[in-house]
Design a protein around this motif. Structure first.
Motif, PDB file in Angstrom:
ATOM      1  N   ILE A   1     103.836 -29.025  41.950  1.00 50.05           N
ATOM      2  CA  ILE A   1     102.591 -28.296  41.670  1.00 50.05           C
ATOM      3  C   ILE A   1     102.121 -27.691  42.983  1.00 50.05           C
ATOM      4  N   TYR A   2     102.312 -26.386  43.112  1.00 50.40           N
ATOM      5  CA  TYR A   2     101.979 -25.699  44.362  1.00 50.40           C
ATOM      6  C   TYR A   2     100.481 -25.413  44.426  1.00 50.40           C
ATOM      7  N   LYS A   3      99.874 -25.945  45.484  1.00 54.78           N
ATOM      8  CA  LYS A   3      98.433 -25.779  45.690  1.00 54.78           C
ATOM      9  C   LYS A   3      98.222 -24.989  46.984  1.00 54.78           C
ATOM     10  N   PRO A   4      97.992 -23.701  46.868  1.00 52.08           N
ATOM     11  CA  PRO A   4      97.923 -22.857  48.070  1.00 52.08           C
ATOM     12  C   PRO A   4      96.637 -23.063  48.871  1.00 52.08           C
ATOM     13  N   SER A   5      96.732 -22.780  50.164  1.00 55.26           N
ATOM     14  CA  SER A   5      95.530 -22.744  50.999  1.00 55.26           C
ATOM     15  C   SER A   5      94.937 -21.345  50.996  1.00 55.26           C
ATOM     16  N   ASP A   6      95.685 -20.389  50.429  1.00 61.06           N
ATOM     17  CA  ASP A   6      95.202 -19.016  50.287  1.00 61.06           C
ATOM     18  C   ASP A   6      95.804 -18.450  49.000  1.00 61.06           C
ATOM     19  N   PHE A   7      94.959 -18.218  47.997  1.00 62.93           N
ATOM     20  CA  PHE A   7      95.439 -17.776  46.688  1.00 62.93           C
ATOM     21  C   PHE A   7      95.919 -16.328  46.680  1.00 62.93           C
ATOM     22  N   SER A   8      95.735 -15.614  47.783  1.00 63.73           N
ATOM     23  CA  SER A   8      96.204 -14.227  47.836  1.00 63.73           C
ATOM     24  C   SER A   8      97.627 -14.123  48.374  1.00 63.73           C
ATOM     25  N   LEU A   9      98.195 -15.229  48.898  1.00 62.62           N
ATOM     26  CA  LEU A   9      99.519 -15.196  49.504  1.00 62.62           C
ATOM     27  C   LEU A   9     100.613 -15.374  48.448  1.00 62.62           C
ATOM     28  N   PRO A  10     101.817 -14.885  48.726  1.00 65.96           N
ATOM     29  CA  PRO A  10     102.927 -15.070  47.783  1.00 65.96           C
ATOM     30  C   PRO A  10     103.384 -16.521  47.746  1.00 65.96           C
TER      31      PRO A  10
ATOM     32  N   ALA B   1      87.534 -20.730  38.837  1.00 64.37           N
ATOM     33  CA  ALA B   1      88.420 -19.578  38.985  1.00 64.37           C
ATOM     34  C   ALA B   1      87.696 -18.328  38.505  1.00 64.37           C
ATOM     35  N   THR B   2      87.537 -17.358  39.404  1.00 67.41           N
ATOM     36  CA  THR B   2      86.896 -16.097  39.042  1.00 67.41           C
ATOM     37  C   THR B   2      87.963 -15.066  38.679  1.00 67.41           C
ATOM     38  N   GLN B   3      87.522 -13.863  38.360  1.00 69.00           N
ATOM     39  CA  GLN B   3      88.442 -12.827  37.894  1.00 69.00           C
ATOM     40  C   GLN B   3      89.548 -12.551  38.904  1.00 69.00           C
ATOM     41  N   LYS B   4      89.228 -12.485  40.191  1.00 67.53           N
ATOM     42  CA  LYS B   4      90.236 -12.219  41.226  1.00 67.53           C
ATOM     43  C   LYS B   4      91.276 -13.334  41.286  1.00 67.53           C
ATOM     44  N   ASP B   5      90.816 -14.592  41.178  1.00 65.07           N
ATOM     45  CA  ASP B   5      91.752 -15.720  41.169  1.00 65.07           C
ATOM     46  C   ASP B   5      92.704 -15.610  39.980  1.00 65.07           C
ATOM     47  N   LEU B   6      92.158 -15.290  38.828  1.00 61.74           N
ATOM     48  CA  LEU B   6      92.960 -15.195  37.617  1.00 61.74           C
ATOM     49  C   LEU B   6      93.994 -14.075  37.721  1.00 61.74           C
ATOM     50  N   GLU B   7      93.598 -12.963  38.330  1.00 64.89           N
ATOM     51  CA  GLU B   7      94.531 -11.848  38.508  1.00 64.89           C
ATOM     52  C   GLU B   7      95.669 -12.241  39.435  1.00 64.89           C
ATOM     53  N   SER B   8      95.350 -12.994  40.495  1.00 62.05           N
ATOM     54  CA  SER B   8      96.378 -13.442  41.432  1.00 62.05           C
ATOM     55  C   SER B   8      97.348 -14.414  40.766  1.00 62.05           C
TER      56      SER B   8
ATOM     57  N   PRO C   1      87.504 -36.512  54.344  1.00 67.40           N
ATOM     58  CA  PRO C   1      88.116 -35.239  54.726  1.00 67.40           C
ATOM     59  C   PRO C   1      87.632 -34.090  53.841  1.00 67.40           C
ATOM     60  N   VAL C   2      87.470 -32.922  54.449  1.00 67.74           N
ATOM     61  CA  VAL C   2      87.046 -31.712  53.737  1.00 67.74           C
ATOM     62  C   VAL C   2      88.099 -30.635  53.969  1.00 67.74           C
ATOM     63  N   ARG C   3      88.795 -30.254  52.912  1.00 67.36           N
ATOM     64  CA  ARG C   3      89.859 -29.252  53.002  1.00 67.36           C
ATOM     65  C   ARG C   3      89.287 -27.869  52.695  1.00 67.36           C
ATOM     66  N   ARG C   4      89.580 -26.917  53.590  1.00 71.76           N
ATOM     67  CA  ARG C   4      89.156 -25.525  53.373  1.00 71.76           C
ATOM     68  C   ARG C   4      90.342 -24.721  52.836  1.00 71.76           C
ATOM     69  N   TYR C   5      90.075 -23.900  51.825  1.00 67.80           N
ATOM     70  CA  TYR C   5      91.088 -22.962  51.353  1.00 67.80           C
ATOM     71  C   TYR C   5      90.404 -21.649  51.000  1.00 67.80           C
ATOM     72  N   GLN C   6      91.195 -20.618  50.749  1.00 75.29           N
ATOM     73  CA  GLN C   6      90.633 -19.304  50.451  1.00 75.29           C
ATOM     74  C   GLN C   6      90.970 -18.875  49.029  1.00 75.29           C
ATOM     75  N   SER C   7      89.974 -18.331  48.360  1.00 70.82           N
ATOM     76  CA  SER C   7      90.185 -17.779  47.026  1.00 70.82           C
ATOM     77  C   SER C   7      90.915 -16.446  47.144  1.00 70.82           C
TER      78      SER C   7
ATOM     79  N   ASP D   1      89.956 -13.528  46.634  1.00 73.37           N
ATOM     80  CA  ASP D   1      89.182 -12.444  47.242  1.00 73.37           C
ATOM     81  C   ASP D   1      88.790 -12.749  48.688  1.00 73.37           C
ATOM     82  N   GLY D   2      89.419 -13.774  49.278  1.00 77.68           N
ATOM     83  CA  GLY D   2      89.211 -14.068  50.696  1.00 77.68           C
ATOM     84  C   GLY D   2      88.025 -14.952  51.014  1.00 77.68           C
ATOM     85  N   ARG D   3      87.357 -15.504  50.003  1.00 80.76           N
ATOM     86  CA  ARG D   3      86.204 -16.367  50.264  1.00 80.76           C
ATOM     87  C   ARG D   3      86.650 -17.813  50.465  1.00 80.76           C
TER      88      ARG D   3
END
Length: 736
Positions: free
Chosen positions: A511-520, A540-547, A665-671, A673-675
């Motif tokens: 189960i791949y869990k990205p730190s940036d949802f815009s990356l391949p 998950a917003t519209q941009k996340d769903l599109e990705s 621990p607090v993990r940061r990742y990006q949606s 749309d870069g947020r």
């Protein structure tokens, strides 16, 4: 019709809401309510509130929005049918699968899906509608654009006032794992309101790092109206009647375009105000979103301290009363409380156990005059009666479509007959019923004798029977029939791993869990010899769903691992499999059985809060249990650093340290749309080998060497060496 929906933690709050103009109220009984700390209602109290609500044209919704265990299902259904048969207008549920069963067995029961279900996009709304819900109560994090899409599809309810949960709705386990009290079971101890050190840029200062200000949409409610929202919800079943009254009056003044909105807002601030209010995430994170300096009610500022002649003097136009109380702020920090002593010239004197200074801010938190005035309103219903009293016949009484007759024919008077005025005087007495009486028709024929005691008894019986009919309304009356529970068949011996880097990882399912949802998708994942699932976050917003959709179209994925019910509808549309994650909070065989009917389902995971004893009845060939690894306890859909991007060190992992020196621990990742979004993990990692018959799920979101951790999936002693701080979680003790 637009609806102001008010909280009713007890009868006083319910009546305050009704009296001040609420269109609907929501409340809980003593069981299955997500606010177990509220006073809530027993059967008699519930009927009393229903009576007033019906007379005043106010709807009553009952919250039964906790997760339900196997052994509780009988009581759950009996309670649900009781409140429905008594006259509730709708039932609020967290679990859409239970809703599906209710809709099939009792189709006339009106169901609203709780904010705890986390509906934040159109896919969640679609799944809710498929399960028989007529309304969704949106997650507080839902952006305005998503609200508009959802409102065009299904009736929508949105929070406009009150406390905000720091974690995404329905996904909080902080209270559960840090203190043993489950928010999903209605017993949250609010650890998010405590002091922490959040270690960005070397910070060592302790404050209310993840405590949010109270929501107050205010005038922006008009934007929600334009978006198609029909119900505007005020949070606060744990708050006092004065707050409920003030909040209802404030939003009533806005929606009805009344004068005096500024006074109404001032009254609201004085009843409860955490952080001077935020507009909330529907409109984007604003500067007042976090309340890191002050926790709790700060009221409204009425002046500043001037120390003179050993006394604390406050100048200004405000004229306090005995019993008024204040909070003192210095440089934005709370330093103590104060109380009114006496008026003095152009101001007043206060006293405090804290040594105050010139310039300290004085905020009124208890305004006795305002509190008293807020509870003065008295709303009554209107009943128009028709009375027919004919000599020799049974007395006939009616109100609208309801009618009844007396039991004894009216006798002939030997002396003074009954008069119309006596009839009116008698029936104007309502025996405490909150109603104004008028008479559509009074027919009095012949010389009628009726003893006063019998006339009074007839009146009391009429009003009692009328109220019973009004309360139940037109609700279909249902009888409970026990439900047969079936254990899932087969067993599962697979291993599934949640991680970002799958280099060298040996597993059946990745189960791949990205730190940036815009990356391949990474090569180690794409080329791995395992089933491939992409992590579908709870929010998950519209941009996340599109990705996510774009990655599915590449043809390398088997499906999505969903932390949100909306993932089912999304997977069905995308023609891929869905792996139901821990966010589904599966806790009983009924819900598991309904989930297994979904063709797109490949696997499911039990709730993190299940014990092994509870879970063994829920496992089968598609079942997984989170057995070891990192324990996510919160999803934060906002920036805890107040969007100060220019100064941010943009680390992947931060630490949230509490007053007991426990580090979360607090993990940061990006949606997409870069947020930035953030996940909070438990201070102790999970160890264990799961339940016999269930697959093992490992969450290795924080692990630098996922391959090594995956190899230890069935070796508890080895896990202890990998995870410095560890826990067996709820596998043995469980939650209440």
């Amino acid at each position: 019709m637009l609806e102001i929906l008010a909280p009713a933690g007890n009868a006083e709050c319910a009546f305050a809401a009704i009296d001040n103009g609420a269109n609907a109220i929501y409340l809980g009984l003593s069981a299955f309510s997500a606010r177990q700390g509220a006073e809530n209602f027993d059967e008699a109290g519930f009927r009393a509130v229903l009576q007033k609500a019906r007379l005043c044209g106010v709807k009553v919704y009952v919250a039964m929005n906790t997760v339900v265990k196997d052994e509780e299902l009988d009581d759950f259904f009996k309670n649900l049918l009781f409140v429905w048969n008594e006259g509730a207008d709708a039932i609020i549920l967290q679990d859409p699968f239970l809703g599906k069963v209710i809709h099939e067995k009792y189709p006339d029961v009106v169901l609203h899906l709780s904010t705890q279900a986390g509906v934040c996009n159109l896919y969640g709304a679609r799944f809710a509608k498929e399960c028989g819900f007529s309304r969704v109560i949106l997650a507080r994090e839902t952006p305005l654009a998503e609200i508009e899409r959802i409102a065009a599809y299904i009736e929508t309810e949105v929070f406009v006032q009150g406390a905000l949960c720091t974690c995404f709705s329905g996904q909080c386990y902080f209270s559960s794992f840090a203190g043993g009290n489950s928010g999903n079971r209605g017993r949250c101890k609010q650890p998010c309101r405590k002091r922490y050190i959040l270690d960005r840029n070397g910070n060592t200062k302790k404050n209310y790092a993840i405590s949010l200000s109270d929501l107050s949409v205010g005038e922006d409610i008009e934007k929600l109206v334009q978006a198609g929202v029909v119900s505007f919800k005020i949070e606060g079943r744990m708050r006092r009647a004065e707050y409920v009254a003030a909040a209802v009056k404030y939003y009533r003044s806005i929606l009805d375009k009344q004068a005096g909105r500024e006074k109404a807002l001032s009254d609201l601030k004085r009843t409860y105000n955490r952080g001077n209010y935020t507009r909330g995430l529907a409109f984007g994170q604003d500067k007042r979103f976090l309340s890191t300096a002050v926790q709790g009610h700060i009221g409204e500022k009425v002046g500043v301290v001037k120390v003179q002649n050993g006394s604390y003097y406050v100048a200004g136009a405000f004229s306090p009363s005995q019993g008024d109380a204040f909070k003192i702020l210095r440089d934005g920090q709370e330093v103590g409380g104060a109380y009114f002593v006496k008026k003095d010239k152009k101001g007043f004197i206060i006293d405090s156990k804290t040594r105050l200074r010139n310039g300290d801010g004085v905020f009124i938190t208890t305004d006795t005059r305002v509190n008293s005035s807020l509870l003065q309103a008295q709303k009554k219903g209107s009943l128009s009666l028709s009375l027919s009293f004919r000599e020799g016949e049974l007395p006939a009484l009616s109100c609208g479509s309801f009618s009844m007759q007396g039991e004894t024919p009216l006798q002939t008077a030997q002396t003074r007959p009954l008069t119309e005025e006596e009839l009116k005087t008698c029936f104007l007495k309502t025996d405490g019923l909150p109603a104004d009486i008028s008479f559509e028709q009074i027919l009095l024929e012949g010389n009628i004798f009726l003893p006063k005691s019998e006339l009074n008894a007839l009146r009391r019986n009429f009003y009692k029977t009328l109220c019973e009919r009004l309360i139940k309304g037109d609700n279909t009356q249902y009888s409970y029939s026990p439900i047969s529970l079936q254990k899932p068949q087969g067993k599962n011996e697979k291993l599934a791993v949640i991680a970002e880097d799958f280099s060298g990882v040996k597993t059946d399912i990745a189960i791949y869990k990205p730190s940036d949802f815009s990356l391949p998708l990474p090569e180690a994942f794409v080329n791995g010899n395992f089933e491939k699932y992409l992590y579908f976050p709870a929010f998950a917003t519209q941009k996340d769903l599109e990705s996510i959709s774009a990655n599915i179209k590449l043809g390398t994925l088997d499906g999505i691992y969903a932390e949100n019910y909306g993932g089912i509808a999304f997977a069905q549309e995308q023609c891929v499999k869905v792996f139901a994650g821990t966010g589904f909070n599966l806790f009983n065989r009924l819900s598991v059985g309904e989930l297994l009917k979904i063709p797109a389902l490949s696997y499911y995971t039990l709730s993190k809060e299940c014990t092994y004893g509870e879970g063994k009845f829920l496992v089968g060939e598609k079942a997984f249990v989170l057995s070891s690894g990192n324990l996510k306890i919160m999803d934060l859909c906002y920036c805890p650093f107040e969007k100060d991007c220019a100064r941010c060190d943009k680390r992947k992992i931060y630490g949230l340290t509490d007053e007991n020196e426990r580090r979360f621990p607090v993990r940061r990742y990006q949606s997409a749309d870069g947020r930035c979004r953030f996940e909070v993990y438990n201070c102790a990692d999970l160890i264990g080998t799961g339940i016999d018959g269930a697959g093992r799920l490992l969450d290795l979101s924080l692990q630098s060497n996922a391959a090594q951790a995956a190899m230890a999936n069935d070796l508890e002693e080895k896990q202890k060496t990998l995870y410095e701080n560890h826990t067996s979680g709820h596998s043995k003790r469980g939650v209440l």
